[in-house]
Enzyme design. Structure first.
Site, mmCIF file in Angstrom:
data_model
loop_
_atom_site.group_PDB
_atom_site.id
_atom_site.type_symbol
_atom_site.label_atom_id
_atom_site.label_comp_id
_atom_site.label_asym_id
_atom_site.label_seq_id
_atom_site.Cartn_x
_atom_site.Cartn_y
_atom_site.Cartn_z
ATOM 1 N N SER A 1 0.831 -1.207 0.000
ATOM 2 C CA SER A 1 0.000 0.000 0.000
ATOM 3 C C SER A 1 0.870 1.264 0.000
ATOM 4 C CB SER A 1 -0.964 0.007 1.189
ATOM 5 O OG SER A 1 -0.264 -0.077 2.414
ATOM 6 N N HIS A 2 2.185 1.108 0.224
ATOM 7 C CA HIS A 2 3.080 2.270 0.193
ATOM 8 C C HIS A 2 4.290 2.054 -0.695
ATOM 9 C CE1 HIS A 2 0.436 3.082 3.541
ATOM 10 N NE2 HIS A 2 0.640 4.347 3.236
ATOM 11 N N GLU B 1 -5.011 0.647 1.553
ATOM 12 C CA GLU B 1 -5.635 -0.683 1.442
ATOM 13 C C GLU B 1 -7.042 -0.558 0.874
ATOM 14 O OE1 GLU B 1 -4.631 -3.772 1.841
ATOM 15 O OE2 GLU B 1 -2.603 -3.137 2.372
HETATM 16 P P1 NDP Z 1 -1.473 -3.928 9.000
HETATM 17 O O1 NDP Z 1 -2.788 -4.070 9.661
HETATM 18 O O2 NDP Z 1 -1.245 -4.661 7.740
HETATM 19 O O3 NDP Z 1 -0.298 -4.349 9.993
HETATM 20 C C1 NDP Z 1 -0.137 -3.671 11.203
HETATM 21 C C2 NDP Z 1 0.992 -4.266 11.997
HETATM 22 O O4 NDP Z 1 0.592 -5.542 12.487
HETATM 23 C C3 NDP Z 1 2.263 -4.518 11.191
HETATM 24 O O5 NDP Z 1 3.359 -4.275 12.021
HETATM 25 C C4 NDP Z 1 2.145 -5.991 10.821
HETATM 26 O O6 NDP Z 1 3.393 -6.623 10.582
HETATM 27 C C5 NDP Z 1 1.493 -6.553 12.036
HETATM 28 N N1 NDP Z 1 0.707 -7.744 11.788
HETATM 29 C C6 NDP Z 1 -0.161 -7.971 10.771
HETATM 30 N N2 NDP Z 1 -0.698 -9.198 10.891
HETATM 31 C C7 NDP Z 1 -0.182 -9.742 12.017
HETATM 32 C C8 NDP Z 1 -0.349 -10.992 12.679
HETATM 33 N N3 NDP Z 1 -1.165 -11.928 12.217
HETATM 34 N N4 NDP Z 1 0.355 -11.226 13.801
HETATM 35 C C9 NDP Z 1 1.206 -10.282 14.289
HETATM 36 N N5 NDP Z 1 1.409 -9.086 13.700
HETATM 37 C C10 NDP Z 1 0.720 -8.823 12.582
HETATM 38 O O7 NDP Z 1 -1.136 -2.362 8.792
HETATM 39 P P2 NDP Z 1 -2.131 -1.180 8.401
HETATM 40 O O8 NDP Z 1 -2.954 -1.640 7.246
HETATM 41 O O9 NDP Z 1 -2.805 -0.665 9.607
HETATM 42 O O10 NDP Z 1 -1.089 -0.076 7.910
HETATM 43 C C11 NDP Z 1 -0.353 -0.323 6.724
HETATM 44 C C12 NDP Z 1 0.674 0.738 6.515
HETATM 45 O O11 NDP Z 1 0.058 1.959 6.205
HETATM 46 C C13 NDP Z 1 1.594 1.023 7.693
HETATM 47 O O12 NDP Z 1 2.929 0.877 7.224
HETATM 48 C C14 NDP Z 1 1.331 2.480 8.052
HETATM 49 O O13 NDP Z 1 2.475 3.205 8.482
HETATM 50 C C15 NDP Z 1 0.862 3.012 6.729
HETATM 51 N N6 NDP Z 1 0.070 4.227 6.883
HETATM 52 C C16 NDP Z 1 0.640 5.413 6.544
HETATM 53 C C17 NDP Z 1 -0.068 6.579 6.672
HETATM 54 C C18 NDP Z 1 0.537 7.910 6.365
HETATM 55 O O14 NDP Z 1 -0.098 8.923 6.565
HETATM 56 N N7 NDP Z 1 1.756 7.976 5.885
HETATM 57 C C19 NDP Z 1 -1.465 6.582 7.138
HETATM 58 C C20 NDP Z 1 -1.928 5.277 7.535
HETATM 59 C C21 NDP Z 1 -1.193 4.135 7.383
HETATM 60 P P3 NDP Z 1 3.908 -6.852 9.034
HETATM 61 O O15 NDP Z 1 4.330 -5.497 8.566
HETATM 62 O O16 NDP Z 1 5.022 -7.818 9.163
HETATM 63 O O17 NDP Z 1 2.745 -7.400 8.271
#
Ligand code: NDP
Length: 344
Positions: free
Chosen positions: A52-53, A193
Protein backbone atom coordinates in the site's frame (compact mmCIF):
# COMPACT_ATOMS: atom_id res chain seq x y z
CA UNK A 1 -1.55 1.09 -10.58
CA UNK A 2 -2.87 -2.19 -9.18
CA UNK A 3 -5.54 -3.53 -11.44
CA UNK A 4 -7.64 -6.65 -11.68
CA UNK A 5 -6.00 -9.67 -13.21
CA UNK A 6 -2.45 -8.42 -12.82
CA UNK A 7 0.19 -10.97 -11.92
CA UNK A 8 3.70 -10.49 -10.56
CA UNK A 9 5.32 -11.86 -13.70
CA UNK A 10 8.66 -10.04 -13.56
CA UNK A 11 11.47 -9.47 -11.08
CA UNK A 12 13.57 -6.40 -10.47
CA UNK A 13 16.53 -5.84 -8.16
CA UNK A 14 16.23 -3.37 -5.31
CA UNK A 15 18.96 -1.25 -6.84
CA UNK A 16 17.29 -1.12 -10.28
CA UNK A 17 13.89 -0.27 -8.80
CA UNK A 18 15.35 2.44 -6.61
CA UNK A 19 17.17 3.95 -9.57
CA UNK A 20 13.97 3.96 -11.68
CA UNK A 21 11.98 5.62 -8.90
CA UNK A 22 14.74 8.16 -8.29
CA UNK A 23 14.54 9.21 -11.94
CA UNK A 24 10.78 9.70 -11.63
CA UNK A 25 11.20 11.90 -8.55
CA UNK A 26 13.98 13.96 -10.16
CA UNK A 27 12.02 14.37 -13.41
CA UNK A 28 9.08 15.69 -11.43
CA UNK A 29 10.81 18.46 -9.57
CA UNK A 30 12.47 16.74 -6.62
CA UNK A 31 15.97 17.72 -5.57
CA UNK A 32 18.51 14.86 -5.77
CA UNK A 33 18.87 14.36 -1.99
CA UNK A 34 15.11 14.04 -1.52
CA UNK A 35 14.72 11.87 -4.62
CA UNK A 36 17.31 9.44 -3.19
CA UNK A 37 15.50 9.21 0.13
CA UNK A 38 12.01 8.79 -1.34
CA UNK A 39 13.17 6.27 -3.95
CA UNK A 40 14.90 4.17 -1.30
CA UNK A 41 11.82 4.37 0.93
CA UNK A 42 9.34 3.44 -1.81
CA UNK A 43 11.51 0.64 -3.23
CA UNK A 44 11.96 -0.75 0.30
CA UNK A 45 8.17 -0.82 0.81
CA UNK A 46 7.73 -2.71 -2.46
CA UNK A 47 10.57 -5.11 -1.58
CA UNK A 48 9.10 -5.84 1.87
CA UNK A 49 5.58 -6.40 0.50
CA UNK A 50 4.29 -3.19 2.16
CA UNK A 51 2.41 -2.73 -1.10
CA UNK A 52 0.00 0.00 0.00
CA UNK A 53 3.08 2.27 0.19
CA UNK A 54 5.23 0.86 -2.60
CA UNK A 55 5.11 1.68 -6.31
CA UNK A 56 1.32 1.95 -6.06
CA UNK A 57 2.02 5.41 -4.58
CA UNK A 58 4.14 6.75 -7.43
CA UNK A 59 1.34 8.38 -9.46
CA UNK A 60 0.19 10.08 -6.25
CA UNK A 61 3.67 11.42 -5.58
CA UNK A 62 3.95 12.67 -9.16
CA UNK A 63 0.50 14.29 -9.24
CA UNK A 64 1.13 16.01 -5.89
CA UNK A 65 4.48 17.35 -7.08
CA UNK A 66 3.00 18.52 -10.37
CA UNK A 67 0.14 20.28 -8.59
CA UNK A 68 2.56 22.38 -6.56
CA UNK A 69 0.95 21.18 -3.31
CA UNK A 70 4.22 19.69 -2.05
CA UNK A 71 7.66 21.19 -2.65
CA UNK A 72 10.21 18.68 -3.93
CA UNK A 73 12.95 21.29 -3.59
CA UNK A 74 12.24 22.13 0.06
CA UNK A 75 15.20 22.31 2.41
CA UNK A 76 14.10 21.47 5.97
CA UNK A 77 15.07 23.76 8.82
CA UNK A 78 16.18 22.03 12.03
CA UNK A 79 16.64 23.53 15.48
CA UNK A 80 17.91 21.75 18.59
CA UNK A 81 15.92 23.71 21.15
CA UNK A 82 17.27 22.00 24.22
CA UNK A 83 19.25 18.89 25.09
CA UNK A 84 16.56 16.49 23.85
CA UNK A 85 14.08 18.47 21.77
CA UNK A 86 14.53 18.97 18.04
CA UNK A 87 12.11 21.07 16.07
CA UNK A 88 11.93 20.62 12.30
CA UNK A 89 10.10 22.75 9.76
CA UNK A 90 9.88 20.61 6.62
CA UNK A 91 8.93 23.75 4.69
CA UNK A 92 6.19 21.97 2.79
CA UNK A 93 8.52 19.17 1.74
CA UNK A 94 8.56 15.46 2.46
CA UNK A 95 8.81 14.21 6.04
CA UNK A 96 11.43 11.60 5.12
CA UNK A 97 13.89 14.28 3.97
CA UNK A 98 13.22 16.26 7.15
CA UNK A 99 13.98 13.19 9.26
CA UNK A 100 17.15 12.47 7.31
CA UNK A 101 18.42 16.02 7.78
CA UNK A 102 17.62 15.88 11.50
CA UNK A 103 19.06 12.38 12.01
CA UNK A 104 22.49 13.49 13.32
CA UNK A 105 20.85 15.89 15.78
CA UNK A 106 18.44 13.17 16.94
CA UNK A 107 21.27 10.68 17.43
CA UNK A 108 23.40 13.22 19.31
CA UNK A 109 20.50 14.07 21.58
CA UNK A 110 19.71 10.45 22.45
CA UNK A 111 23.40 9.68 22.99
CA UNK A 112 23.82 12.66 25.32
CA UNK A 113 20.51 12.60 27.19
CA UNK A 114 18.97 9.14 26.74
CA UNK A 115 16.00 10.53 24.84
CA UNK A 116 15.32 12.59 21.74
CA UNK A 117 12.05 14.09 20.59
CA UNK A 118 11.78 15.31 17.02
CA UNK A 119 8.73 17.41 16.16
CA UNK A 120 8.19 17.86 12.43
CA UNK A 121 5.67 20.26 10.94
CA UNK A 122 4.75 21.40 7.42
CA UNK A 123 5.60 17.90 6.20
CA UNK A 124 4.09 15.44 3.74
CA UNK A 125 4.16 11.75 4.74
CA UNK A 126 2.88 9.49 1.99
CA UNK A 127 4.54 6.25 3.04
CA UNK A 128 4.74 3.58 5.70
CA UNK A 129 6.23 4.56 9.06
CA UNK A 130 8.44 1.53 9.65
CA UNK A 131 11.32 2.98 7.55
CA UNK A 132 11.42 5.89 10.03
CA UNK A 133 11.87 3.71 13.13
CA UNK A 134 13.56 0.50 12.02
CA UNK A 135 17.05 2.01 11.50
CA UNK A 136 16.97 3.47 15.03
CA UNK A 137 16.17 0.05 16.50
CA UNK A 138 19.09 -1.33 14.50
CA UNK A 139 21.21 1.22 16.40
CA UNK A 140 19.98 -0.16 19.75
CA UNK A 141 17.24 2.41 20.48
CA UNK A 142 13.49 2.20 20.93
CA UNK A 143 11.83 4.53 18.43
CA UNK A 144 8.18 5.55 18.41
CA UNK A 145 6.55 7.71 15.75
CA UNK A 146 3.11 9.06 14.88
CA UNK A 147 1.79 10.95 11.85
CA UNK A 148 -1.55 12.63 11.16
CA UNK A 149 -2.94 13.08 7.67
CA UNK A 150 -6.06 13.84 5.64
CA UNK A 151 -9.42 13.77 7.39
CA UNK A 152 -10.91 10.46 6.26
CA UNK A 153 -11.67 8.77 9.57
CA UNK A 154 -14.71 9.41 11.79
CA UNK A 155 -14.42 9.59 15.57
CA UNK A 156 -16.33 6.77 17.30
CA UNK A 157 -20.04 7.19 16.64
CA UNK A 158 -19.44 10.20 14.40
CA UNK A 159 -20.66 10.87 10.87
CA UNK A 160 -18.01 13.28 9.72
CA UNK A 161 -14.31 12.64 9.18
CA UNK A 162 -12.01 14.42 11.63
CA UNK A 163 -8.90 12.24 11.88
CA UNK A 164 -6.47 10.96 9.33
CA UNK A 165 -5.71 7.26 9.35
CA UNK A 166 -3.15 8.46 11.94
CA UNK A 167 -0.59 5.65 12.00
CA UNK A 168 1.60 4.77 14.93
CA UNK A 169 4.80 2.74 14.74
CA UNK A 170 7.45 1.56 17.14
CA UNK A 171 10.59 -0.51 16.86
CA UNK A 172 12.92 -2.11 19.39
CA UNK A 173 16.13 -4.13 19.06
CA UNK A 174 15.96 -7.84 19.84
CA UNK A 175 18.98 -9.99 20.64
CA UNK A 176 20.08 -12.26 17.79
CA UNK A 177 17.03 -11.35 15.71
CA UNK A 178 15.71 -8.58 13.48
CA UNK A 179 14.14 -5.70 15.40
CA UNK A 180 10.54 -5.99 16.52
CA UNK A 181 8.66 -3.44 14.41
CA UNK A 182 4.98 -2.61 14.75
CA UNK A 183 3.47 -0.19 12.24
CA UNK A 184 -0.26 0.30 11.93
CA UNK A 185 -2.97 2.77 11.05
CA UNK A 186 -5.41 3.69 13.82
CA UNK A 187 -8.25 3.28 11.33
CA UNK A 188 -9.71 -0.19 10.80
CA UNK A 189 -7.92 -0.22 7.45
CA UNK A 190 -5.21 2.01 5.95
CA UNK A 191 -6.54 4.27 3.17
CA UNK A 192 -4.10 2.72 0.68
CA UNK A 193 -5.63 -0.68 1.44
CA UNK A 194 -9.12 0.70 0.76
CA UNK A 195 -7.87 2.01 -2.57
CA UNK A 196 -6.36 -1.38 -3.40
CA UNK A 197 -9.72 -3.00 -2.58
CA UNK A 198 -11.48 -0.44 -4.80
CA UNK A 199 -9.11 -1.13 -7.70
CA UNK A 200 -9.81 -4.84 -7.31
CA UNK A 201 -13.57 -4.22 -6.81
CA UNK A 202 -13.28 -6.21 -3.58
CA UNK A 203 -15.65 -5.49 -0.66
CA UNK A 204 -14.10 -4.41 2.64
CA UNK A 205 -15.02 -6.28 5.85
CA UNK A 206 -17.95 -5.23 8.05
CA UNK A 207 -17.16 -2.27 10.26
CA UNK A 208 -14.51 -0.78 7.99
CA UNK A 209 -16.30 2.45 7.16
CA UNK A 210 -19.35 4.48 6.23
CA UNK A 211 -20.71 6.02 3.03
CA UNK A 212 -21.31 9.76 2.48
CA UNK A 213 -24.70 9.50 4.26
CA UNK A 214 -23.05 7.98 7.33
CA UNK A 215 -24.41 4.46 6.72
CA UNK A 216 -22.13 1.43 7.28
CA UNK A 217 -20.82 0.08 3.98
CA UNK A 218 -18.68 -2.72 2.60
CA UNK A 219 -18.13 -0.82 -0.65
CA UNK A 220 -14.58 0.65 -0.81
CA UNK A 221 -15.72 3.05 -3.57
CA UNK A 222 -18.37 4.51 -1.23
CA UNK A 223 -15.80 5.00 1.53
CA UNK A 224 -13.50 6.82 -0.90
CA UNK A 225 -16.29 8.88 -2.50
CA UNK A 226 -17.20 11.11 0.42
CA UNK A 227 -17.52 8.35 3.01
CA UNK A 228 -15.01 7.67 5.76
CA UNK A 229 -13.21 4.95 7.68
CA UNK A 230 -13.85 3.91 11.27
CA UNK A 231 -11.13 3.84 13.88
CA UNK A 232 -10.05 0.40 15.10
CA UNK A 233 -11.29 -0.84 18.47
CA UNK A 234 -14.39 1.30 18.96
CA UNK A 235 -14.13 4.27 21.32
CA UNK A 236 -10.76 3.10 22.66
CA UNK A 237 -9.17 3.11 19.20
CA UNK A 238 -10.87 6.45 18.54
CA UNK A 239 -9.02 7.88 21.54
CA UNK A 240 -5.72 6.52 20.20
CA UNK A 241 -6.43 8.34 16.91
CA UNK A 242 -7.10 11.46 19.00
CA UNK A 243 -3.81 10.94 20.83
CA UNK A 244 -1.96 10.75 17.49
CA UNK A 245 -3.80 13.81 16.19
CA UNK A 246 -2.64 15.84 19.20
CA UNK A 247 0.98 14.59 19.11
CA UNK A 248 1.44 14.93 15.36
CA UNK A 249 -0.89 17.82 14.55
CA UNK A 250 -0.60 20.06 17.63
CA UNK A 251 2.55 19.36 19.68
CA UNK A 252 4.56 19.80 16.47
CA UNK A 253 2.96 23.10 15.56
CA UNK A 254 1.57 21.34 12.48
CA UNK A 255 -2.00 21.33 11.30
CA UNK A 256 -4.85 18.98 12.14
CA UNK A 257 -5.97 16.42 9.56
CA UNK A 258 -9.27 18.29 9.06
CA UNK A 259 -7.33 21.46 8.22
CA UNK A 260 -5.90 20.02 5.00
CA UNK A 261 -7.37 21.84 2.03
CA UNK A 262 -6.45 20.78 -1.51
CA UNK A 263 -8.48 23.60 -3.09
CA UNK A 264 -6.43 25.10 -5.90
CA UNK A 265 -4.15 22.06 -6.17
CA UNK A 266 -5.87 19.59 -8.52
CA UNK A 267 -4.26 16.16 -8.35
CA UNK A 268 -2.75 16.69 -4.88
CA UNK A 269 -2.80 13.56 -2.75
CA UNK A 270 -0.05 13.81 -0.14
CA UNK A 271 -1.32 14.87 3.28
CA UNK A 272 0.24 18.01 4.68
CA UNK A 273 0.69 16.85 8.23
CA UNK A 274 2.92 16.65 11.25
CA UNK A 275 5.05 13.89 12.69
CA UNK A 276 6.44 13.27 16.16
CA UNK A 277 9.36 10.90 16.72
CA UNK A 278 10.53 9.80 20.16
CA UNK A 279 13.81 7.90 20.50
CA UNK A 280 14.81 6.28 23.78
CA UNK A 281 18.11 4.68 24.75
CA UNK A 282 16.99 1.67 26.82
CA UNK A 283 20.29 1.66 28.71
CA UNK A 284 19.14 4.83 30.50
CA UNK A 285 16.05 3.07 31.78
CA UNK A 286 17.81 0.69 34.11
CA UNK A 287 17.61 -2.35 31.85
CA UNK A 288 21.14 -3.64 31.39
CA UNK A 289 20.02 -6.50 29.15
CA UNK A 290 17.19 -4.91 27.17
CA UNK A 291 17.77 -6.81 23.93
CA UNK A 292 17.87 -10.23 25.58
CA UNK A 293 14.75 -9.31 27.62
CA UNK A 294 13.03 -8.42 24.34
CA UNK A 295 14.13 -11.74 22.84
CA UNK A 296 12.56 -13.46 25.86
CA UNK A 297 9.32 -11.51 25.39
CA UNK A 298 9.18 -12.43 21.69
CA UNK A 299 9.72 -16.11 22.51
CA UNK A 300 6.95 -15.90 25.08
CA UNK A 301 4.57 -14.44 22.48
CA UNK A 302 5.29 -17.19 19.99
CA UNK A 303 5.08 -19.88 22.68
CA UNK A 304 1.74 -18.42 23.75
CA UNK A 305 0.43 -19.10 20.24
CA UNK A 306 0.76 -15.76 18.43
CA UNK A 307 1.10 -16.92 14.85
CA UNK A 308 3.89 -14.49 14.02
CA UNK A 309 5.62 -11.38 15.27
CA UNK A 310 4.78 -7.95 13.82
CA UNK A 311 7.28 -7.10 11.10
CA UNK A 312 8.13 -10.78 10.45
CA UNK A 313 6.21 -10.87 7.15
CA UNK A 314 8.24 -7.96 5.81
CA UNK A 315 11.55 -9.47 6.87
CA UNK A 316 10.65 -12.74 5.14
CA UNK A 317 9.77 -10.86 1.95
CA UNK A 318 13.02 -8.92 2.21
CA UNK A 319 15.13 -12.07 2.37
CA UNK A 320 13.23 -13.56 -0.58
CA UNK A 321 13.68 -10.37 -2.63
CA UNK A 322 17.41 -10.37 -1.93
CA UNK A 323 17.64 -13.90 -3.26
CA UNK A 324 15.44 -13.65 -6.31
CA UNK A 325 14.50 -10.01 -6.86
CA UNK A 326 11.38 -8.02 -6.12
CA UNK A 327 8.26 -9.50 -7.75
CA UNK A 328 6.51 -6.96 -9.94
CA UNK A 329 3.91 -7.12 -12.71
CA UNK A 330 5.41 -6.51 -16.15
CA UNK A 331 2.80 -3.88 -17.02
CA UNK A 332 3.40 -1.98 -13.77
CA UNK A 333 7.11 -2.01 -14.48
CA UNK A 334 6.40 -0.66 -17.95
CA UNK A 335 4.25 2.13 -16.49
CA UNK A 336 7.07 3.06 -14.13
CA UNK A 337 9.47 3.16 -17.09
CA UNK A 338 7.05 5.41 -18.93
CA UNK A 339 6.78 7.68 -15.87
CA UNK A 340 10.59 7.78 -15.81
CA UNK A 341 10.60 8.87 -19.46
CA UNK A 342 12.33 5.71 -20.67
CA UNK A 343 11.56 4.54 -24.19
CA UNK A 344 9.29 1.43 -24.28
P1 NDP B 1 -1.47 -3.93 9.00
O1 NDP B 1 -2.79 -4.07 9.66
O2 NDP B 1 -1.24 -4.66 7.74
O3 NDP B 1 -0.30 -4.35 9.99
C1 NDP B 1 -0.14 -3.67 11.20
C2 NDP B 1 0.99 -4.27 12.00
O4 NDP B 1 0.59 -5.54 12.49
C3 NDP B 1 2.26 -4.52 11.19
O5 NDP B 1 3.36 -4.28 12.02
C4 NDP B 1 2.14 -5.99 10.82
O6 NDP B 1 3.39 -6.62 10.58
C5 NDP B 1 1.49 -6.55 12.04
N1 NDP B 1 0.71 -7.74 11.79
C6 NDP B 1 -0.16 -7.97 10.77
N2 NDP B 1 -0.70 -9.20 10.89
C7 NDP B 1 -0.18 -9.74 12.02
C8 NDP B 1 -0.35 -10.99 12.68
N3 NDP B 1 -1.16 -11.93 12.22
N4 NDP B 1 0.36 -11.23 13.80
C9 NDP B 1 1.21 -10.28 14.29
N5 NDP B 1 1.41 -9.09 13.70
C10 NDP B 1 0.72 -8.82 12.58
O7 NDP B 1 -1.14 -2.36 8.79
P2 NDP B 1 -2.13 -1.18 8.40
O8 NDP B 1 -2.95 -1.64 7.25
O9 NDP B 1 -2.80 -0.67 9.61
O10 NDP B 1 -1.09 -0.08 7.91
C11 NDP B 1 -0.35 -0.32 6.72
C12 NDP B 1 0.67 0.74 6.52
O11 NDP B 1 0.06 1.96 6.20
C13 NDP B 1 1.59 1.02 7.69
O12 NDP B 1 2.93 0.88 7.22
C14 NDP B 1 1.33 2.48 8.05
O13 NDP B 1 2.47 3.20 8.48
C15 NDP B 1 0.86 3.01 6.73
N6 NDP B 1 0.07 4.23 6.88
C16 NDP B 1 0.64 5.41 6.54
C17 NDP B 1 -0.07 6.58 6.67
C18 NDP B 1 0.54 7.91 6.36
O14 NDP B 1 -0.10 8.92 6.57
N7 NDP B 1 1.76 7.98 5.88
C19 NDP B 1 -1.47 6.58 7.14
C20 NDP B 1 -1.93 5.28 7.54
C21 NDP B 1 -1.19 4.14 7.38
P3 NDP B 1 3.91 -6.85 9.03
O15 NDP B 1 4.33 -5.50 8.57
O16 NDP B 1 5.02 -7.82 9.16
O17 NDP B 1 2.75 -7.40 8.27
Amino acid sequence: MIEKGETQDARISFHALKSLLRTIFVNNGTVAETADILAENCAACERDGALSHGIFRMPGYVDSLKSGWVDGLAVPETTRLGPSFIRIDARNGFAQRALAVADPLIRNAVRETGIAIAAIRNSHHFSALWPDVEPLALSGYMAITVVNGLANVVPHGGRQAVYGTNPIAFAVPVENAPPLVVDQATSVMANGEVRLHALADKPVPDGTGIDREGNPTNDPHAILAGGALNTFGGYKGSSIALFVEILAGAITGGQFSFENDFTGFPGAQTPKAGQLLIVIDPNWGGSTNFESRLARLCTQLVDAGQDRLPGARRFTNRVAAKQSGIPIAQDKLQRLRTLAGEAP
